[in-house]
Design a protein around this motif. Sequence first.
Motif, short mmCIF file in Angstrom:
data_model
loop_
_atom_site.label_atom_id
_atom_site.label_comp_id
_atom_site.label_asym_id
_atom_site.label_seq_id
_atom_site.Cartn_x
_atom_site.Cartn_y
_atom_site.Cartn_z
N UNK A 1 55.48 49.70 45.27
CA UNK A 1 55.50 48.27 45.54
C UNK A 1 55.37 48.01 47.04
N UNK A 2 55.92 48.89 47.88
CA UNK A 2 55.78 48.75 49.33
C UNK A 2 54.38 49.21 49.69
N UNK A 3 53.71 48.46 50.52
CA UNK A 3 52.32 48.76 50.89
C UNK A 3 52.16 48.82 52.40
N UNK A 4 51.18 49.59 52.86
CA UNK A 4 50.76 49.54 54.25
C UNK A 4 49.70 48.44 54.30
N UNK A 5 50.04 47.33 54.93
CA UNK A 5 49.13 46.19 54.98
C UNK A 5 47.96 46.46 55.91
N UNK A 6 48.26 46.97 57.11
CA UNK A 6 47.21 47.23 58.08
C UNK A 6 47.74 48.09 59.21
N UNK A 7 46.81 48.65 59.96
CA UNK A 7 47.11 49.36 61.20
C UNK A 7 46.34 48.65 62.30
N UNK A 8 47.01 48.35 63.39
CA UNK A 8 46.36 47.73 64.54
C UNK A 8 46.51 48.63 65.75
N UNK A 9 45.48 48.60 66.59
CA UNK A 9 45.49 49.40 67.80
C UNK A 9 45.13 48.51 68.98
N UNK A 10 45.88 48.65 70.07
CA UNK A 10 45.58 47.87 71.27
C UNK A 10 45.77 48.76 72.49
N UNK A 11 44.76 48.84 73.36
CA UNK A 11 43.46 48.20 73.26
C UNK A 11 42.61 48.87 72.18
N UNK A 12 41.63 48.14 71.68
CA UNK A 12 40.77 48.64 70.62
C UNK A 12 39.91 49.79 71.11
N UNK A 13 39.47 49.74 72.35
CA UNK A 13 38.64 50.80 72.94
C UNK A 13 39.37 51.39 74.14
N UNK A 14 40.40 52.21 73.89
CA UNK A 14 41.20 52.74 75.01
C UNK A 14 40.41 53.70 75.88
N UNK A 15 40.76 53.71 77.15
CA UNK A 15 40.16 54.61 78.12
C UNK A 15 41.24 55.58 78.62
N UNK A 16 40.85 56.78 79.03
CA UNK A 16 41.85 57.73 79.53
C UNK A 16 42.71 57.09 80.61
N UNK A 17 44.01 57.34 80.53
CA UNK A 17 44.95 56.79 81.51
C UNK A 17 45.63 55.52 81.06
N UNK A 18 45.09 54.83 80.06
CA UNK A 18 45.70 53.59 79.57
C UNK A 18 46.80 53.90 78.56
N UNK B 1 51.81 47.98 59.82
CA UNK B 1 52.43 46.82 59.19
C UNK B 1 52.62 47.08 57.70
N UNK B 2 53.86 46.91 57.23
CA UNK B 2 54.17 47.08 55.82
C UNK B 2 54.33 45.73 55.16
N UNK B 3 54.17 45.70 53.84
CA UNK B 3 54.46 44.47 53.08
C UNK B 3 55.17 44.85 51.80
N UNK B 4 55.82 43.86 51.22
CA UNK B 4 56.63 44.02 50.01
C UNK B 4 57.85 44.91 50.26
N UNK B 5 58.37 44.89 51.48
CA UNK B 5 59.59 45.64 51.79
C UNK B 5 60.78 44.81 51.32
N UNK B 6 61.57 45.38 50.44
CA UNK B 6 62.75 44.70 49.91
C UNK B 6 63.98 45.17 50.69
N UNK B 7 64.50 44.34 51.62
CA UNK B 7 65.63 44.76 52.44
C UNK B 7 66.90 45.01 51.65
N UNK B 8 66.98 44.52 50.39
CA UNK B 8 68.20 44.71 49.60
C UNK B 8 68.25 46.10 48.94
N UNK B 9 67.13 46.82 48.93
CA UNK B 9 67.12 48.15 48.32
C UNK B 9 67.93 49.13 49.17
N UNK B 10 68.70 49.97 48.49
CA UNK B 10 69.52 50.94 49.20
C UNK B 10 68.67 52.07 49.78
#
Length: 161
Positions: A28-45, A52-61
Amino acid sequence: MRHISSVICLVGCMLVTLLGIADAQQSSVQVEKIEMFPVEPRPGESVKIRCYLKNVDPSKKIKPSIIWSIKELHSTSWHIIGNGAYVTDTFNNRLSGRKESDEVYEIVFRPIQETDAGTIKCEITNTEGQIFKLAELAIYSPPYITYITTDVYSQAGKPVT
């Protein structure tokens, strides 16, 4: 930021997009997306990668377990670099991780190097199964000269000397 398409599976499935791959078993828990910043990294940055997850139920033990892995270019095996917000491989103290919320986890490369290029995997495992998303970590570097020869001379129809 780069966005990897989302997928929801009721039974095992696989989604292939231009930017990434998702593979899942029932969960039921899903990986909604992965984001990267900067999108085009250069050495040294610094490069921030968020999962990002979705359908995370905080009440689950039993909370889902988040595993970060990398498969470096020209490698055939995955190398675990973190568990949730905890980094297990520091890349010589250049990698850190944190949990922003129950739905957002991130790792940060400081500074990124050309040798860090590869595929990053954010994987969730819980009692229902597992799911993961992949993102390509490409490092953009300017061209550079690796070897300078002595002067080269040539004339049409004659060997280069």
